[in-house]
Enzyme design. Structure first.
Site, PDB file in Angstrom:
ATOM      1  N   GLY A  20      15.195   3.630  -8.031  1.00 26.46           N
ATOM      2  CA  GLY A  20      15.065   5.053  -7.717  1.00 26.46           C
ATOM      3  C   GLY A  20      15.969   5.459  -6.566  1.00 26.46           C
ATOM      4  N   ARG A  24      19.397   1.593  -2.500  1.00 26.34           N
ATOM      5  CA  ARG A  24      19.053   0.277  -3.050  1.00 26.34           C
ATOM      6  C   ARG A  24      20.075  -0.111  -4.122  1.00 26.34           C
ATOM      7  NH1 ARG A  24      15.441  -2.541  -1.755  1.00 26.34           N
ATOM      8  NH2 ARG A  24      13.891  -0.979  -1.194  1.00 26.34           N
ATOM      9  N   ARG A  43      25.895  14.091  -5.710  1.00 21.07           N
ATOM     10  CA  ARG A  43      24.553  14.175  -5.107  1.00 21.07           C
ATOM     11  C   ARG A  43      24.157  12.878  -4.391  1.00 21.07           C
ATOM     12  NH1 ARG A  43      20.925  18.226  -7.389  1.00 21.07           N
ATOM     13  NH2 ARG A  43      22.120  19.644  -8.726  1.00 21.07           N
ATOM     14  N   ARG A  87      14.812  -0.141 -15.356  1.00 19.26           N
ATOM     15  CA  ARG A  87      14.317   0.384 -14.078  1.00 19.26           C
ATOM     16  C   ARG A  87      13.807  -0.779 -13.241  1.00 19.26           C
ATOM     17  NH1 ARG A  87      11.933   3.111 -10.311  1.00 19.26           N
ATOM     18  NH2 ARG A  87       9.682   2.940  -9.974  1.00 19.26           N
ATOM     19  N   SER A  90       9.532   0.200  -7.093  1.00 20.42           N
ATOM     20  CA  SER A  90       8.274  -0.155  -6.433  1.00 20.42           C
ATOM     21  C   SER A  90       7.120   0.586  -7.109  1.00 20.42           C
ATOM     22  CB  SER A  90       8.346   0.209  -4.950  1.00 20.42           C
ATOM     23  OG  SER A  90       8.605   1.589  -4.818  1.00 20.42           O
ATOM     24  N   ASP A 204       2.505  -1.424  -2.434  1.00 20.83           N
ATOM     25  CA  ASP A 204       1.302  -1.000  -1.727  1.00 20.83           C
ATOM     26  C   ASP A 204       0.113  -1.075  -2.687  1.00 20.83           C
ATOM     27  OD1 ASP A 204       3.043   0.849  -2.865  1.00 20.83           O
ATOM     28  OD2 ASP A 204       2.489   2.478  -1.578  1.00 20.83           O
ATOM     29  N   ARG A 217       9.781  -5.196   1.643  1.00 19.13           N
ATOM     30  CA  ARG A 217      10.177  -4.615   0.350  1.00 19.13           C
ATOM     31  C   ARG A 217      11.520  -5.203  -0.062  1.00 19.13           C
ATOM     32  NH1 ARG A 217       8.714   1.698  -0.745  1.00 19.13           N
ATOM     33  NH2 ARG A 217       6.586   1.702   0.022  1.00 19.13           N
TER      34      ARG A 217
HETATM   35  N1  LIG Z   1       3.107   7.928  -7.125  1.00 20.22           N
HETATM   36  C1  LIG Z   1       3.386   6.734  -6.514  1.00 20.22           C
HETATM   37  N2  LIG Z   1       2.390   6.104  -5.870  1.00 20.22           N
HETATM   38  C2  LIG Z   1       2.628   4.937  -5.281  1.00 20.22           C
HETATM   39 CL1  LIG Z   1       1.341   4.149  -4.455  1.00 20.22          CL
HETATM   40  C3  LIG Z   1       3.911   4.370  -5.328  1.00 20.22           C
HETATM   41  N3  LIG Z   1       4.465   3.228  -4.839  1.00 20.22           N
HETATM   42  C4  LIG Z   1       5.746   3.228  -5.199  1.00 20.22           C
HETATM   43  N4  LIG Z   1       6.051   4.339  -5.917  1.00 20.22           N
HETATM   44  C5  LIG Z   1       7.406   4.627  -6.416  1.00 20.22           C
HETATM   45  O1  LIG Z   1       8.197   4.907  -5.258  1.00 20.22           O
HETATM   46  C6  LIG Z   1       8.581   6.264  -5.207  1.00 20.22           C
HETATM   47  C7  LIG Z   1       7.627   6.998  -4.296  1.00 20.22           C
HETATM   48  O2  LIG Z   1       7.654   6.440  -2.995  1.00 20.22           O
HETATM   49  C8  LIG Z   1       8.552   6.757  -6.653  1.00 20.22           C
HETATM   50  O3  LIG Z   1       9.869   6.682  -7.177  1.00 20.22           O
HETATM   51  C9  LIG Z   1       7.588   5.806  -7.371  1.00 20.22           C
HETATM   52  O4  LIG Z   1       8.136   5.351  -8.597  1.00 20.22           O
HETATM   53  C10 LIG Z   1       4.917   5.077  -6.011  1.00 20.22           C
HETATM   54  N5  LIG Z   1       4.652   6.246  -6.618  1.00 20.22           N
END
Ligand SMILES: Nc1nc(Cl)c2ncn([C@@H]3O[C@H](CO)[C@@H](O)[C@H]3O)c2n1
Length: 232
Positions: A20, A24, A43, A87, A90, A204, A217
């Site tokens: 994303g 990275r 962008r 993809r 995280s 997390d 990470r």
């Molecule tokens: N909704 C959500 N919630 C948690 Cl607990 C996440 N942990 C990592 N991501 C990812 O990391 C980015 C958000 O920090 C998003 O691209 C998502 O894909 C998460 N997105």
């Protein structure tokens, strides 16, 4: 060039890793690829092509959320002939048995996004990983003795849910973790007959509240990236 990618056909490999975060993508290119060449800075969504074990492979950021990854997946497939979109990102754990730093390979991706409800007029489409990429990733993880889990994930349109406990219903029905892109990637790839897979690292946990540091990470992402690179 396409609306969001300032490259010419041939600049981008048939197989691409899609984190994303564009920084990275830069880190992956500089750490793992030989002779990485930047093909996009529009962008600041950096994209690179290089070689890994003599195989040409690309890596590019997608941004956060289904709308953003859908734009890049559409253009990578239809304008640049990309065939395998992986993809690497995280996710947050929804279950006690999915620990921080675990690797999750997404067989399917549920979603609360409106985009497929509109597309399929309220029927339930099932965004699904490409079997061949899924099997190659499992084989690579087993060869590298990397422990992983595989199953259904949630691609949510929100990071800050109104009801923090809403994850429990998803967890009750086997959803392993939450992120924000896989369902969009799987749907766009299927629409254009391309292959897609999401390999996630749990950063997390909504169950325990544990979070990895940004340094953790970076190091824990290595296993995920090394599995993904084997798919080139
Ligand atoms: N909704 C959500 N919630 C948690 Cl607990 C996440 N942990 C990592 N991501 C990812 O990391 C980015 C958000 O920090 C998003 O691209 C998502 O894909 C998460 N997105």
């Amino acid at each position: 060039m396409s609306i969001h990618i300032d490259a010419v056909k041939g600049d981008i490999a048939e197989t691409i890793l899609l984190p994303g975060d564009p920084l990275r993508a830069k880190w992956i290119a500089e750490t793992y690829l030989d002779n990485p060449v930047c093909f996009n800075t529009v962008r600041n969504m950096f994209g690179y092509t290089g070689t890994y074990n003599e195989k040409t492979i690309s890596v590019m950021g997608t941004g956060m959320g289904i709308p953003s990854i859908s734009i890049y997946a559409n253009e990578l497939i239809t304008e640049f002939g990309v065939k395998n979109l992986i993809r690497v990102g995280s996710a947050g754990s929804y279950r006690k048995d999915v620990k921080v730093r675990d690797i999750v390979i997404a067989m399917s991706a549920s979603s609360n996004s409106g985009i497929n409800n509109l597309r399929f007029t309220g029927a339930n489409y099932a965004p699904t990983a490409s079997f061949n990429l899924f099997k190659k990733a499992i084989d690579a993880a087993n060869t590298k003795k990397i422990v992983f889990k595989a199953g259904n994930v949630l691609s949510s349109d929100e990071f800050y849910a109104d009801d923090f406990n809403s994850y429990k219903k998803w967890a009750e029905f086997g959803v392993l973790c939450v992120e924000m892109e896989a369902a969009g990637l799987y749907t766009v790839a299927a629409k254009h007959n391309a292959n897609a897979l999401a390999i996630l690292t749990i950063s997390d946990s909504l169950v325990t509240g544990e979070k990895t540091t940004s340094k953790e990470r970076e190091t824990t992402f290595k296993n995920m990236i090394e599995i993904a690179l084997e798919l080139a």
